[in-house]
Design a protein around this motif. Structure first.
Motif, PDB file in Angstrom:
ATOM      1  N   ILE A   4      12.411   9.091 -49.756  1.00 29.18           N
ATOM      2  CA  ILE A   4      13.696   9.030 -50.533  1.00 29.18           C
ATOM      3  C   ILE A   4      14.966   8.492 -50.002  1.00 29.18           C
ATOM      4  N   LYS A   5      14.988   7.561 -50.776  1.00 36.17           N
ATOM      5  CA  LYS A   5      16.166   7.524 -50.195  1.00 36.17           C
ATOM      6  C   LYS A   5      17.418   7.225 -51.411  1.00 36.17           C
ATOM      7  N   GLY A   6      18.756   7.008 -51.131  1.00 36.33           N
ATOM      8  CA  GLY A   6      19.940   6.398 -52.007  1.00 36.33           C
ATOM      9  C   GLY A   6      20.232   8.406 -52.543  1.00 36.33           C
ATOM     10  N   TYR A   7      20.693   8.155 -53.258  1.00 38.44           N
ATOM     11  CA  TYR A   7      21.417   9.245 -54.207  1.00 38.44           C
ATOM     12  C   TYR A   7      20.772  10.373 -54.865  1.00 38.44           C
ATOM     13  N   VAL A   8      20.572  11.913 -54.961  1.00 37.14           N
ATOM     14  CA  VAL A   8      19.505  11.930 -55.529  1.00 37.14           C
ATOM     15  C   VAL A   8      19.897  13.702 -55.592  1.00 37.14           C
ATOM     16  N   GLU A   9      20.426  14.048 -56.893  1.00 35.71           N
ATOM     17  CA  GLU A   9      20.942  15.337 -57.401  1.00 35.71           C
ATOM     18  C   GLU A   9      20.481  16.659 -57.435  1.00 35.71           C
ATOM     19  N   GLN A  10      19.373  16.293 -57.048  1.00 36.84           N
ATOM     20  CA  GLN A  10      18.266  17.402 -56.907  1.00 36.84           C
ATOM     21  C   GLN A  10      16.546  17.035 -56.746  1.00 36.84           C
ATOM     22  N   LEU A  11      16.512  17.602 -55.332  1.00 39.75           N
ATOM     23  CA  LEU A  11      14.931  17.325 -55.710  1.00 39.75           C
ATOM     24  C   LEU A  11      14.515  17.866 -55.139  1.00 39.75           C
ATOM     25  N   ILE A  12      13.050  18.602 -55.772  1.00 38.00           N
ATOM     26  CA  ILE A  12      12.633  19.686 -56.052  1.00 38.00           C
ATOM     27  C   ILE A  12      11.576  19.303 -55.058  1.00 38.00           C
ATOM     28  N   THR A  41      21.229  18.899 -53.827  1.00 37.41           N
ATOM     29  CA  THR A  41      20.112  20.257 -53.182  1.00 37.41           C
ATOM     30  C   THR A  41      18.275  20.054 -53.360  1.00 37.41           C
ATOM     31  N   VAL A  42      17.596  19.880 -52.418  1.00 39.37           N
ATOM     32  CA  VAL A  42      16.621  19.778 -51.776  1.00 39.37           C
ATOM     33  C   VAL A  42      15.757  21.251 -51.794  1.00 39.37           C
ATOM     34  N   LYS A  43      14.873  21.392 -52.192  1.00 33.24           N
ATOM     35  CA  LYS A  43      14.149  23.192 -52.402  1.00 33.24           C
ATOM     36  C   LYS A  43      12.195  22.584 -52.639  1.00 33.24           C
ATOM     37  N   GLY A  44      12.280  23.977 -51.628  1.00 32.10           N
ATOM     38  CA  GLY A  44      10.994  24.099 -51.939  1.00 32.10           C
ATOM     39  C   GLY A  44       9.975  25.222 -51.751  1.00 32.10           C
ATOM     40  N   VAL A  45       9.238  25.584 -52.748  1.00 35.70           N
ATOM     41  CA  VAL A  45       8.950  27.079 -52.873  1.00 35.70           C
ATOM     42  C   VAL A  45       8.369  26.911 -52.992  1.00 35.70           C
ATOM     43  N   ARG A  46       6.901  28.034 -52.375  1.00 31.98           N
ATOM     44  CA  ARG A  46       6.277  28.782 -52.362  1.00 31.98           C
ATOM     45  C   ARG A  46       4.896  27.603 -52.136  1.00 31.98           C
ATOM     46  N   VAL A  47       4.805  26.418 -51.643  1.00 37.09           N
ATOM     47  CA  VAL A  47       4.137  25.218 -50.822  1.00 37.09           C
ATOM     48  C   VAL A  47       3.547  25.488 -49.509  1.00 37.09           C
ATOM     49  N   VAL A  48       2.368  24.932 -49.479  1.00 33.82           N
ATOM     50  CA  VAL A  48       1.517  25.199 -48.285  1.00 33.82           C
ATOM     51  C   VAL A  48       1.757  23.335 -47.605  1.00 33.82           C
ATOM     52  N   VAL A  59      22.636  13.325 -45.775  1.00 35.82           N
ATOM     53  CA  VAL A  59      23.577  14.660 -46.432  1.00 35.82           C
ATOM     54  C   VAL A  59      23.075  15.088 -47.036  1.00 35.82           C
ATOM     55  N   ILE A  60      22.702  16.337 -47.313  1.00 31.23           N
ATOM     56  CA  ILE A  60      21.887  17.784 -48.168  1.00 31.23           C
ATOM     57  C   ILE A  60      22.633  19.101 -48.358  1.00 31.23           C
ATOM     58  N   SER A  61      23.746  19.234 -49.326  1.00 35.31           N
ATOM     59  CA  SER A  61      24.522  20.118 -49.199  1.00 35.31           C
ATOM     60  C   SER A  61      23.852  21.224 -49.256  1.00 35.31           C
ATOM     61  N   GLU A  62      22.377  21.667 -49.864  1.00 32.46           N
ATOM     62  CA  GLU A  62      21.764  22.447 -49.886  1.00 32.46           C
ATOM     63  C   GLU A  62      20.588  22.551 -49.611  1.00 32.46           C
ATOM     64  N   ARG A  85      18.085  27.223 -45.966  1.00 30.44           N
ATOM     65  CA  ARG A  85      17.583  28.532 -45.976  1.00 30.44           C
ATOM     66  C   ARG A  85      16.525  28.311 -45.114  1.00 30.44           C
ATOM     67  N   LEU A  86      15.148  29.023 -44.214  1.00 29.34           N
ATOM     68  CA  LEU A  86      13.920  28.539 -44.437  1.00 29.34           C
ATOM     69  C   LEU A  86      13.143  30.151 -44.640  1.00 29.34           C
ATOM     70  N   MET A  87      13.610  31.152 -45.142  1.00 23.90           N
ATOM     71  CA  MET A  87      13.385  32.617 -46.081  1.00 23.90           C
ATOM     72  C   MET A  87      11.448  32.287 -45.580  1.00 23.90           C
ATOM     73  N   ASP A  88      11.470  33.338 -45.522  1.00 21.79           N
ATOM     74  CA  ASP A  88       9.876  34.069 -45.145  1.00 21.79           C
ATOM     75  C   ASP A  88       8.827  33.229 -45.655  1.00 21.79           C
ATOM     76  N   CYS A  89       9.227  32.104 -45.270  1.00 24.03           N
ATOM     77  CA  CYS A  89       8.347  30.709 -44.479  1.00 24.03           C
ATOM     78  C   CYS A  89       7.733  30.387 -43.141  1.00 24.03           C
ATOM     79  N   CYS A  90       6.685  29.799 -42.867  1.00 24.02           N
ATOM     80  CA  CYS A  90       5.595  30.039 -41.962  1.00 24.02           C
ATOM     81  C   CYS A  90       5.567  29.162 -41.223  1.00 24.02           C
TER      82      CYS A  90
END
Length: 151
Positions: A4-12, A41-48, A59-62, A85-90
């Motif tokens: 991923i390069k350049g501007y991205v509003e949200q990356l899931i 925003t860059v987020k990852g939820v419940r993924v291995v 540069v990432i705001s969240e 945030r790295l919450m409940d991660c392993c």
């Protein structure tokens, strides 16, 4: 490898593949490289994540991972990150490396469990951090050599 390069509003970074009806494979088997990106925003939820996730020169705001397993490790370098945030991660076999970064927002590692090294070097935390208290090690695995901080 996803790049991923350049501007991205949200990356899931959530990846789900249906193996059979009603059964999901929550594993992502390719490496991810986010390089020279500006992201709100860059987020990852419940993924291995089977391969390394690498964020550099960005540069990432969240940046938030919740209930994510980093089997391939995580590297964040030369970046400016708002809240992190790295919450409940392993993570298991590969280190998490955070190097030469500036963090402008809150840092939250609450419930994170580490079975391997986490290396934090030459970083600036403008709002401070509490990751030393947040990080958990499984019973019998808590070894100080896992946690390497050099600010």
């Amino acid at each position: 490898m996803e790049v991923i390069k350049g501007y991205v509003e949200q990356l899931i970074l959530d990846f789900f593949e249906e193996k059979e009806e009603g059964i999901l494979d929550l594993s992502y088997k390719e490496a991810v490289l986010i390089k020279k990106a500006i992201c709100n925003t860059v987020k990852g939820v419940r993924v291995v994540y089977k391969k390394r996730i690498e964020i550099k020169d960005s540069v990432i705001s969240e940046l938030t991972f919740f209930e994510a397993d980093f089997e391939g490790g995580l590297t964040i370098s030369n970046s400016v990150i708002g809240s992190f945030r790295l919450m409940d991660c392993c993570h298991y076999q590969e280190p998490i490396i955070i190097r030469n970064c500036i963090f402008t927002g809150d840092i939250d590692f609450k419930g994170a469990t580490f079975n391997y090294d986490i290396v934090i070097e030459n970083c600036i935390f403008l709002k401070g951090h509490n990751f030393i208290q947040d990080i958990e090690y499984p019973k019998g695995v808590s070894r100080p050599e896992f946690f390497k901080v050099k600010l």
